[in-house]
Structures are given as C-alpha cells and as structure tokens.
Design an enzyme around this catalytic site. Structure first.
Site, PDB file in Angstrom:
ATOM      1  N   CYS A   1     -18.459   3.836   3.816  1.00 55.79           N
ATOM      2  CA  CYS A   1     -18.856   4.354   2.303  1.00 55.79           C
ATOM      3  C   CYS A   1     -20.267   4.460   2.709  1.00 55.79           C
ATOM      4  O   CYS A   1     -20.939   3.887   3.366  1.00 55.79           O
ATOM      5  CB  CYS A   1     -18.568   3.227   1.402  1.00 55.79           C
TER       6      CYS A   1
ATOM      7  N   TRP B   1       2.178  11.908  10.408  1.00 58.31           N
ATOM      8  CA  TRP B   1       0.705  12.096  10.257  1.00 58.31           C
ATOM      9  C   TRP B   1       0.491  12.822  11.503  1.00 58.31           C
ATOM     10  O   TRP B   1      -0.865  13.102  11.646  1.00 58.31           O
ATOM     11  CB  TRP B   1      -0.046  10.884   9.903  1.00 58.31           C
TER      12      TRP B   1
ATOM     13  N   PHE C   1       8.689  11.363   4.489  1.00 55.43           N
ATOM     14  CA  PHE C   1       8.894  11.859   5.966  1.00 55.43           C
ATOM     15  C   PHE C   1       8.752  11.045   7.234  1.00 55.43           C
ATOM     16  O   PHE C   1       8.888  11.223   8.287  1.00 55.43           O
ATOM     17  CB  PHE C   1       8.526  13.525   6.309  1.00 55.43           C
TER      18      PHE C   1
ATOM     19  N   CYS D   1     -14.926   0.888  -2.083  1.00 53.25           N
ATOM     20  CA  CYS D   1     -16.266   0.509  -1.399  1.00 53.25           C
ATOM     21  C   CYS D   1     -16.362  -0.933  -0.839  1.00 53.25           C
ATOM     22  O   CYS D   1     -16.456  -1.726  -1.905  1.00 53.25           O
ATOM     23  CB  CYS D   1     -17.586   0.959  -1.997  1.00 53.25           C
TER      24      CYS D   1
ATOM     25  N   ASN E   1      -4.887  -4.159   4.302  1.00 49.37           N
ATOM     26  CA  ASN E   1      -4.074  -3.473   5.104  1.00 49.37           C
ATOM     27  C   ASN E   1      -5.017  -2.507   5.934  1.00 49.37           C
ATOM     28  O   ASN E   1      -5.645  -1.667   5.305  1.00 49.37           O
ATOM     29  CB  ASN E   1      -2.996  -2.568   4.609  1.00 49.37           C
ATOM     30  N   GLU E   2      -5.160  -2.364   7.323  1.00 45.65           N
ATOM     31  CA  GLU E   2      -5.759  -1.493   7.985  1.00 45.65           C
ATOM     32  C   GLU E   2      -7.151  -1.275   7.400  1.00 45.65           C
ATOM     33  O   GLU E   2      -7.354  -0.033   7.104  1.00 45.65           O
ATOM     34  CB  GLU E   2      -4.952  -0.490   8.511  1.00 45.65           C
TER      35      GLU E   2
ATOM     36  N   GLU F   1       3.246  -3.272  12.638  1.00 46.16           N
ATOM     37  CA  GLU F   1       3.834  -2.015  12.240  1.00 46.16           C
ATOM     38  C   GLU F   1       4.197  -1.367  13.519  1.00 46.16           C
ATOM     39  O   GLU F   1       3.132  -1.285  14.584  1.00 46.16           O
ATOM     40  CB  GLU F   1       2.919  -1.195  11.255  1.00 46.16           C
TER      41      GLU F   1
ATOM     42  N   CYS G   1     -22.448   5.061  -0.045  1.00 48.34           N
ATOM     43  CA  CYS G   1     -23.083   4.864  -1.518  1.00 48.34           C
ATOM     44  C   CYS G   1     -24.311   4.406  -1.868  1.00 48.34           C
ATOM     45  O   CYS G   1     -24.832   3.580  -0.628  1.00 48.34           O
ATOM     46  CB  CYS G   1     -21.860   4.672  -2.343  1.00 48.34           C
TER      47      CYS G   1
ATOM     48  N   ARG H   1      -5.130   6.554  -1.182  1.00 46.14           N
ATOM     49  CA  ARG H   1      -5.027   4.825  -0.985  1.00 46.14           C
ATOM     50  C   ARG H   1      -6.397   4.497  -0.427  1.00 46.14           C
ATOM     51  O   ARG H   1      -6.889   5.398   0.050  1.00 46.14           O
ATOM     52  CB  ARG H   1      -3.882   4.489  -0.120  1.00 46.14           C
TER      53      ARG H   1
END
Ligand code: GLA
Length: 658
Positions: free
Chosen positions: A158, A313, A355, A118, A152-153, A305, A160, A114
């Site tokens: 990047c 994690w 999980f 960029c 989201n968050e 959240e 590039c 996810r």
C-alpha cells in the site's frame, strides 16, 4: 514453545482448507463422511469467514463455527483455526475507505475480491485485533483446536497516506536522523535531498526511475509492517492458548516477505506450494521450496496448501496427471513436511476459484481427485509414525536473502533479464541433479556445519555476511559463488572497485572491469561449456587458478571461472549440464556424497530419519539398486537389493537389518 509436533502427535497431518460456509449444512455431514474415508485428520477453518462472523461492525455470529468445531471434534479431525483477517467484509471498505490500499498511482484497491487492507491502517488493525480476541476467547478451550493460522498469505502493498506516516516512523527508527537517511539514500543525486521527514513518501508513481534505496527500504518496511499485523494477532491468540502453536502460511520464494525474519516469529513454518504440472522441472522446484521451508523452520514444516489438480491462476491450467499429486506430496514429506494439506477440501461451485481443483473435485467421490486423495491419506497414515518429527540432514547450504533479491531487482540495473529466482533455481537444480542433500541459509548464518556453501547470486551483502563467507573459507569450507555478488552494501551503495575487496581477494579477482550481461536466448562459449544471462570482464590475481576462460567475443581469453583455494567464482550462468558438473566437482571435493549413487536419471533419493525415500519423476518403469533388505512402508513388502518403480512411483524404505 508449542510446535508442529504438538499438533501432529506422531502423524502426518493430512487435510486442507475447508470452506463450509460456502455450502448448506447438510453437505457438512457428507464432508465429514468423506474426510473420514480419506484419512483426513486436519482441516483449516475460517480463512475467509470475516463477513460470516462479523456481518456488520461489532456483530459476532459464531454459532455456525461452534457447530463445525464440534462436528470436527466428534470425528477426531483437528482444526487449524484461521483468524479471518485476510479479507475484510465490504462494510469495512464502505465505512472506512482509509482501510483500503492505494496503488502506486494513488488509485484505490476496492473490495469485491480479497485481501483489500492496508497493513498500516489503525482502523483495520483495531477491527482485526477485536475479532481475533473474541475468536481466541471463544475457542481457547475447544478440544478440536490444534493450530492457529493467522491471516492468509500476507501480501498486500500500500502506498496511501497512512502508510506514508508509518513508513516515516520506520525510517526514523532505522536512521535516527534525516542526515543519515539522506546519506543512505544518496539523495545528492537528482536533487532528491529531504529537508523534513514529512516530505518523505512511499515510492509512488514517478516521472522516471525512483530512488533505489527508497524502494529497497519500502520493501523492507512493507515486510515489517505486515509482520506487525501478524505478531499482533499472534500475541492475542498466544495469550489465550500458550500451548497451541501459531503459524501463517507463506507464499514460498515470494519477494514481498522476508521469510527468514518471519519464520523466527512463528511456532510452525507453513507454506503454500504450487508447482506447474506442465513444468518438466516441477519436481525440482517442489524440492527446492521444501528445502527452503525446512531451513526456515529448522526442522519439520507444514505444507499448508497445494493443489490436488489444476490451479486457476496460470494462463493455461493443466490438472496433475494421475500420480503426480502423490509423488510431490511424498517428496515434500521426504524433505521434512509433517503436514500435507491442500487448498481446498471441496472444490467450490461459485466464486473465483470454482475452476481450482479440490481434494474432492466436481466429479465427487467417484472422481479421480478423490480416489487419489483417499490413497494418499491411507499411505500417509501408514508412514506417519516412522517419519513424523524426524530430521533431514544436509551437508550443503545455498545462501538466499531477501535484501539482496530486493536490491537487485531495481530499475536501471545492467540487465532486466537477470531473474533472481531463476538463478537460485538453476543452482539448486544443479545440486538436485547431483543427488546432493541441500539446505538454505541466510548469508550471515553460522555455516561451519556445512561442507560446502553455494551462493547463486547475492547482489547486496552486508559487512557481516562478507566476513562470514571469508571466515568460512578460511576455516576450510568450500564456497562456490555465482556472478554479480557482493556488489552493493546495505544501503545499495556500490562497493569500491565494483565488488567488495574482501570477496575479490577471496576469489582471486584483481580487477572487475565491466559487467557484460547477455541478450535473451544467447550464450557465450567458455572452455567446455556455454554461459548464459551474464558475463564479466575480470582480471585474475596472480595466484588465482583460471578454471575456465571465455572463448569468444569481447571477453575471449579472460577468466570465466576462477578459483583460489576453497573459493570458486563463476562469472556467468553455465548451461544446466555444465553447472551440474561444476557443482558436482565442488561438492565432491568437499567430501559430500550423493544420497544414493547409481540412480536412474529420473529418480530422486532422500533420506529422512532412518528412512530412504525413492521418488521417480518419470513415467517409464525403472529399477533402482539399493543394496540390502528393506521394508517398503507404502506396501508393507520386503524388497532386497532392487526396487522397481513405475510411473511417478515412490518407495519409502526402512532397513530390515537389526
Ligand atoms: C493461495 C490462497 C488460497 C487459494 C490458493 C489458490 O494459496 O491462500 O486461498 O486462493 O492460493 O491456488
């Protein structure tokens, strides 16, 4: 300006991320039945739905979302509707590989997970804007819509070529001329002089240490580039629905985003908080992030959240023991949250987060997770009318700043063991243990309303911030300041003398000779306490008071803690009991009283509006003395003079006195 008040309407919002696209539609009815049972009044829809809405470029599949919006509305559940722009579908990366981020070494960050976009990519931005436009147009009038949740968050980085072009534009706006940039970056060092803008790159993988100011500017730039993505989408939805508040959920105390600057662009400040249930100081961590978010919001905030139980994690992921989810949720409310939401409603059966706990876990409606969800929902409904929209007062500010954090976290510094967030956390913990109501502020903010100000560690301070601190003390404020502060200017140039002269004068430091960082797991004995992490070779000015001196080693006899008038300087990180005592002395001298005196060690007291929250972080039964008669809004019972709290117990007290 619309606000959280418009969405909450005198209630605490309770619910979470809802990802029904992962489930067959017959499950939706079951979801709604259980949401109603649990008192859920808000769900966040659409966060990861880009591929579902736009399965191929330009397509629009809104039918499923129409049905969900209607279903939620039919059951009186408000929708925090997300623009799904955090996770572009695979077709975007496949057709437009230039939208995929590049890592520092030039390698591509592929789709299949996810957040692979960029922020500087015009193609990504174009697709995101088009989808946001259509989403906003379609649901602008929908009665279920309560809040816009952009992306989201935001957290991608990047390096590039597209980013390079954007970075140069940003630098050009900041410095105007290449000469000014060369000067600010100190490019005379190591033959780094730039002769043309086109030579400048994001700080890519290099042979040895990178230019620290280039790295600092890149962090500033990245936060700004992501914020451009946010404000672009925000402006689109606001044009369609000027009455609906807009937010994006922060990761708290996360280095990638200057949340002070971002918060100023939001109608609602929201955040995702995941304390580790195994952490004995998890409650303090939760309190600190609540204080920080409330300060960014300058009022009520949204806990967008948290986890009902385990995350997936950390290395080893423990569930929350029974009662801890409730305790930390009510603690967030005590510290200003008007929304208690989760990732996620129903635990996934597939994908990377199967999980990760949900409000409704794999065990289903008879499982502990859901039982606790139901209880909390009922309790939030009971206290909501008395608490929603009310303020939390604090007399003490902790100063925190992303620029200082970014600049301090550089290669080639005196110690790799200096962890900014850990230092902030330790100082906040000292206040928390003293029962002191606390806010956070940026170093250049107005400070006159605070009786005391705490600076844990701000390596970089601009001139305005330094003048602000000096003026605060001159105006009668009490300042206590941790080590390695005021060292660099905004370009990360070391101040003459190694520390800004105004600050040295303020604290009574004649000369700062050397920094002496400490090894891991070692401590240096000082008068009455042990210092950790850091020490400094200081020479006191004649009129400075040496509060404590180093007792051993190279610095024996030299000042460890110095004071001049209302300004105290602490050149090491005292171990927790000593820091608690030191901070306690400073705030008491400033006239700050604890929220409630005589509390058992494991009990935290917080005042919000007219309510007194008692939060018990331990497992043994304790009794708290609170003179007077109160109604406990959680139980409806009247308590007089004493409240008993069991394992992770909470009381929400309202005085019965007229
Ligand atoms: C973040 C994300 C969510 C989810 C949770 C898991 O907060 O926003 O989508 O991945 O982490 O803890």
């Amino acid at each position: 300006m619309p606000s959280l008040r418009d969405a909450a309407r005198g209630r605490i919002l309770f619910g979470g991320d809802y990802n029904p696209e992962q489930w067959p539609e017959e499950v939706w009815e079951d979801d709604v039945r259980l949401m109603k049972e649990a008192g859920v009044n808000s769900v966040t829809l659409g966060v990861f739905s880009w591929a579902k809405i736009e399965p191929r470029p330009g397509a629009r599949e809104f039918g499923w979302l129409d049905r969900l919006m209607d279903l939620m509305h039919a059951h009186g559940i408000g929708v925090v509707l997300a623009t799904p722009t955090t996770s572009p579908p695979p077709w975007m990366g496949a057709r437009h590989p230039e939208t995929l981020p590049r890592a520092e070494d030039g390698s591509i960050v592929w789709y299949g997970s996810r957040q692979q976009f960029c922020a500087s990519s015009p193609v990504y931005r174009r697709y995101a804007a088009a989808l946001t436009e259509d989403l906003a147009a379609r649901y602008a009038e929908h009665p279920a819509l309560t809040v816009w949740h952009i992306n989201n968050e935001y957290c991608t980085h990047c390096w590039c070529d597209e980013t390079a072009v954007h970075f140069r534009r940003w630098l050009c706006a900041r410095y105007g001329t290449l000469d000014a940039l060369n000067e600010a970056w100190g490019t005379a060092f190591w033959s780094q002089h730039y002769d043309s803008w086109s030579e400048i790159l994001p700080p890519r993988k290099a042979q040895y240490m990178k230019n620290p100011t280039q790295v600092l500017d890149f962090k500033r730039f990245t936060s700004d580039a992501l914020m451009e993505c946010f404000t672009a989408e925000r402006d689109i939805v606001a044009r369609h629905t000027p009455h609906i508040p807009v937010t994006t959920n922060f990761m708290p105390l996360w280095s990638g985003q200057d949340a002070w600057a971002w918060a100023a662009e939001e109608d609602i400040v929201s955040v995702d908080i995941y304390p580790d249930p195994r952490d004995p100081w998890g409650g303090q961590y939760n309190a600190m992030l609540a204080d920080m978010t409330r300060s960014q919001a300058a009022g009520p905030w949204m806990l967008m959240e948290q986890a009902a139980g385990a995350v997936n994690w950390r290395g080893v992921n423990h569930p929350k023991p029974e009662g801890l989810n409730r305790l930390w949720s009510l603690q967030s409310v005590a510290r200003g949250a008007d929304a208690v939401c989760y990732f996620q409603w129903r635990q996934s059966r597939q994908g990377s987060e199967k999980f990760h706990s949900g409000m409704l876990g794999h065990a289903g409606e008879h499982g502990r997770a859901f039982r606790e969800t139901r209880r909390l929902g009922a309790e939030l409904a009971a206290i909501g009318p008395a608490v929603a929209g009310t303020a939390v007062a604090a007399d003490v500010a902790v100063l925190h700043d992303w620029d200082a954090w970014w600049a301090g976290a550089q290669e080639g510094s005196p110690s790799t063991l200096l962890d900014y967030t850990e230092v902030v956390r330790r100082w906040h913990r000292a206040l928390w243990e003293n029962g002191t109501a606390t806010e956070f502020a940026r170093p250049d903010a107005g400070l006159s309303r605070f009786k005391a100000v705490v600076v844990p560690h701000l390596y970089l301070l601009g001139d305005a911030a330094i003048d602000n601190l000096v003026a605060y003390v001159r105006g009668g404020g009490r300042l206590v300041c941790g080590f390695f502060t005021g060292i660099a200017d905004v370009d990360d140039r070391i101040r003459p003398g190694g520390m800004d002269v105004r600050l040295r004068e303020l604290f009574g430091i004649r000369t700062l000779h050397e920094w002496w960082p400490l090894e891991a797991d070692t401590a240096v004995q000082c008068d009455g306490f042990r210092g950790t992490v850091w020490s400094e070779e200081l020479e006191a000015a004649e009129d400075a008071e040496v509060v404590a001196a180093y007792r051993e080693g190279e610095l024996a006899g030299l000042p460890a803690v110095l004071r001049r008038g209302g300004a105290t300087y602490v050149s090491t990180l005292p171990e927790p009991p000593a820091l608690r005592a030191l901070v306690g002395d400073v705030v008491r001298a400033a006239g700050v009283r604890p929220v409630l005196s005589g509390l058992p060690e494991s009990v935290e007291a917080v005042r919000r509006g007219e309510l007194l929250f008692l939060l018990h972080h331990g497992r043994e039964m304790v009794t708290v003395t609170v003179p007077g008669a109160y109604e406990d809004l959680l139980t409806g019972r009247v308590v007089t003079d004493r409240v008993a709290l069991g394992r992770y117990g909470v009381a929400v007290l309202r005085s019965t006195a007229p």
